[in-house]
Design a protein around this motif. Structure first.
Motif, PDB file in Angstrom:
ATOM      1  N   THR A 167      23.516  27.793  11.023  1.00  0.00           N
ATOM      2  CA  THR A 167      23.722  26.822   9.948  1.00  0.00           C
ATOM      3  C   THR A 167      24.920  27.173   9.078  1.00  0.00           C
ATOM      4  O   THR A 167      25.243  26.445   8.144  1.00  0.00           O
ATOM      5  CB  THR A 167      22.472  26.721   9.048  1.00  0.00           C
ATOM      6  N   ASP A 168      25.591  28.269   9.393  1.00  0.00           N
ATOM      7  CA  ASP A 168      26.695  28.760   8.572  1.00  0.00           C
ATOM      8  C   ASP A 168      28.037  28.539   9.264  1.00  0.00           C
ATOM      9  O   ASP A 168      28.724  29.487   9.602  1.00  0.00           O
ATOM     10  CB  ASP A 168      26.484  30.240   8.264  1.00  0.00           C
ATOM     11  N   ASP A 169      28.393  27.300   9.493  1.00  0.00           N
ATOM     12  CA  ASP A 169      29.694  26.937  10.066  1.00  0.00           C
ATOM     13  C   ASP A 169      29.954  27.538  11.440  1.00  0.00           C
ATOM     14  O   ASP A 169      31.089  27.778  11.814  1.00  0.00           O
ATOM     15  CB  ASP A 169      30.837  27.328   9.124  1.00  0.00           C
ATOM     16  N   CYS A 170      28.921  27.782  12.224  1.00  0.00           N
ATOM     17  CA  CYS A 170      29.119  28.368  13.535  1.00  0.00           C
ATOM     18  C   CYS A 170      29.907  27.434  14.438  1.00  0.00           C
ATOM     19  O   CYS A 170      30.767  27.872  15.182  1.00  0.00           O
ATOM     20  CB  CYS A 170      27.772  28.688  14.184  1.00  0.00           C
ATOM     21  N   GLU A 171      29.615  26.148  14.380  1.00  0.00           N
ATOM     22  CA  GLU A 171      30.294  25.217  15.266  1.00  0.00           C
ATOM     23  C   GLU A 171      31.792  25.155  14.991  1.00  0.00           C
ATOM     24  O   GLU A 171      32.570  24.805  15.844  1.00  0.00           O
ATOM     25  CB  GLU A 171      29.678  23.831  15.136  1.00  0.00           C
ATOM     26  N   LEU A 172      32.196  25.508  13.794  1.00  0.00           N
ATOM     27  CA  LEU A 172      33.615  25.507  13.462  1.00  0.00           C
ATOM     28  C   LEU A 172      34.264  26.856  13.766  1.00  0.00           C
ATOM     29  O   LEU A 172      35.418  27.076  13.482  1.00  0.00           O
ATOM     30  CB  LEU A 172      33.808  25.167  11.979  1.00  0.00           C
ATOM     31  N   CYS A 173      33.482  27.759  14.325  1.00  0.00           N
ATOM     32  CA  CYS A 173      33.950  29.102  14.709  1.00  0.00           C
ATOM     33  C   CYS A 173      34.475  29.893  13.515  1.00  0.00           C
ATOM     34  O   CYS A 173      35.407  30.672  13.641  1.00  0.00           O
ATOM     35  CB  CYS A 173      34.989  29.032  15.820  1.00  0.00           C
ATOM     36  N   VAL A 174      33.855  29.696  12.385  1.00  0.00           N
ATOM     37  CA  VAL A 174      34.205  30.481  11.213  1.00  0.00           C
ATOM     38  C   VAL A 174      33.482  31.826  11.286  1.00  0.00           C
ATOM     39  O   VAL A 174      34.005  32.850  10.873  1.00  0.00           O
ATOM     40  CB  VAL A 174      33.811  29.723   9.935  1.00  0.00           C
ATOM     41  N   ASN A 175      32.288  31.817  11.855  1.00  0.00           N
ATOM     42  CA  ASN A 175      31.476  33.012  11.931  1.00  0.00           C
ATOM     43  C   ASN A 175      31.909  33.867  13.103  1.00  0.00           C
ATOM     44  O   ASN A 175      32.033  33.390  14.227  1.00  0.00           O
ATOM     45  CB  ASN A 175      30.004  32.622  12.062  1.00  0.00           C
ATOM     46  N   VAL A 176      32.108  35.161  12.872  1.00  0.00           N
ATOM     47  CA  VAL A 176      32.592  36.063  13.909  1.00  0.00           C
ATOM     48  C   VAL A 176      31.562  36.233  15.035  1.00  0.00           C
ATOM     49  O   VAL A 176      31.929  36.592  16.137  1.00  0.00           O
ATOM     50  CB  VAL A 176      32.991  37.421  13.281  1.00  0.00           C
ATOM     51  N   ALA A 177      30.292  35.954  14.784  1.00  0.00           N
ATOM     52  CA  ALA A 177      29.266  36.102  15.827  1.00  0.00           C
ATOM     53  C   ALA A 177      29.336  34.990  16.853  1.00  0.00           C
ATOM     54  O   ALA A 177      28.761  35.093  17.923  1.00  0.00           O
ATOM     55  CB  ALA A 177      27.878  36.118  15.180  1.00  0.00           C
ATOM     56  N   CYS A 178      30.056  33.911  16.554  1.00  0.00           N
ATOM     57  CA  CYS A 178      30.115  32.766  17.454  1.00  0.00           C
ATOM     58  C   CYS A 178      31.355  32.856  18.333  1.00  0.00           C
ATOM     59  O   CYS A 178      32.446  33.142  17.853  1.00  0.00           O
ATOM     60  CB  CYS A 178      30.150  31.467  16.669  1.00  0.00           C
ATOM     61  N   THR A 179      31.161  32.608  19.616  1.00  0.00           N
ATOM     62  CA  THR A 179      32.284  32.612  20.547  1.00  0.00           C
ATOM     63  C   THR A 179      32.212  31.365  21.409  1.00  0.00           C
ATOM     64  O   THR A 179      31.180  30.727  21.495  1.00  0.00           O
ATOM     65  CB  THR A 179      32.259  33.855  21.453  1.00  0.00           C
ATOM     66  N   GLY A 180      33.309  31.036  22.039  1.00  0.00           N
ATOM     67  CA  GLY A 180      33.321  29.911  22.973  1.00  0.00           C
ATOM     68  C   GLY A 180      34.117  28.730  22.459  1.00  0.00           C
ATOM     69  O   GLY A 180      34.232  27.741  23.145  1.00  0.00           O
ATOM     70  N   CYS A 181      34.636  28.808  21.255  1.00  0.00           N
ATOM     71  CA  CYS A 181      35.409  27.690  20.737  1.00  0.00           C
ATOM     72  C   CYS A 181      36.822  27.734  21.275  1.00  0.00           C
ATOM     73  O   CYS A 181      37.355  28.783  21.582  1.00  0.00           O
ATOM     74  CB  CYS A 181      35.452  27.728  19.210  1.00  0.00           C
ATOM     75  N   LEU A 182      37.405  26.560  21.342  1.00  0.00           N
ATOM     76  CA  LEU A 182      38.791  26.460  21.831  1.00  0.00           C
ATOM     77  C   LEU A 182      39.764  26.570  20.689  1.00  0.00           C
ATOM     78  O   LEU A 182      39.518  26.248  19.606  1.00  0.00           O
ATOM     79  CB  LEU A 182      38.992  25.136  22.561  1.00  0.00           C
TER      80      LEU A 182
END
Length: 112
Positions: free
Chosen positions: A97-112
Motif C-alpha cells: 500500500t506504500d507506492d509499490c506499484e510506482l516502484c518507489v519502495n526498494v523492496a519492489c522489483t519488476g518495474c520498467l
C-alpha cells in the motif's frame, strides 16, 4: 501509398505489442528472504477482508486465519509456514500500500 499503409500497420502492431508486454510485467516484492507478487499481496488483503477474524480459527502456531484460506496464493504459502507469519504478512501489506506499484519502495522489483 501501399508502403505508407504497411508502415502504419507495422507501427500500430508494434505499439499494441509493447503495451501488452508492459502490462503483463508483474511487480515482485522481496521481503525478509521471501519473494511474492504484488498481486498476491493485494489478493491477501481481499481474503482477509472476507474472513471473520476470530481467535479460535488460529492453530497452535498462531498462524493468521488467512493462512488456512483455500484461495491463498501459492507464493504466500511459504510465509504462512514460517514462525513469524503474522508480522511478515503485515509488513507485506504495508509495502503493497506504500507506492509499490510506482516502484518507489526498494523492496519492489519488476518495474520498467
Amino acid at each position: 501509398m501501399g508502403c505508407k499503409t504497411m508502415s502504419g500497420y507495422l507501427l500500430g502492431t508494434a505499439m499494441v505489442l509493447l503495451l501488452v508486454l508492459q502490462s503483463s510485467q508483474c511487480v515482485d516484492i522481496k521481503y525478509q528472504g521471501f519473494q511474492v507478487k504484488l498481486e498476491s499481496v493485494k489478493e491477501l488483503s481481499a481474503l482477509e477482508e472476507q474472513q471473520v477474524s476470530s481467535l479460535h480459527l488460529q492453530d497452535k502456531n498462531l498462524q493468521p486465519p488467512v493462512c488456512h484460506h483455500p484461495a491463498l496464493p501459492q507464493d504466500l504459502q511459504p510465509i504462512c509456514a514460517s514462525e513469524n507469519a503474522a508480522s511478515l504478512l503485515k509488513g507485506l501489506r504495508t509495502i503493497a500500500t506504500d507506492d509499490c506499484e510506482l516502484c518507489v519502495n526498494v523492496a519492489c522489483t519488476g518495474c520498467l
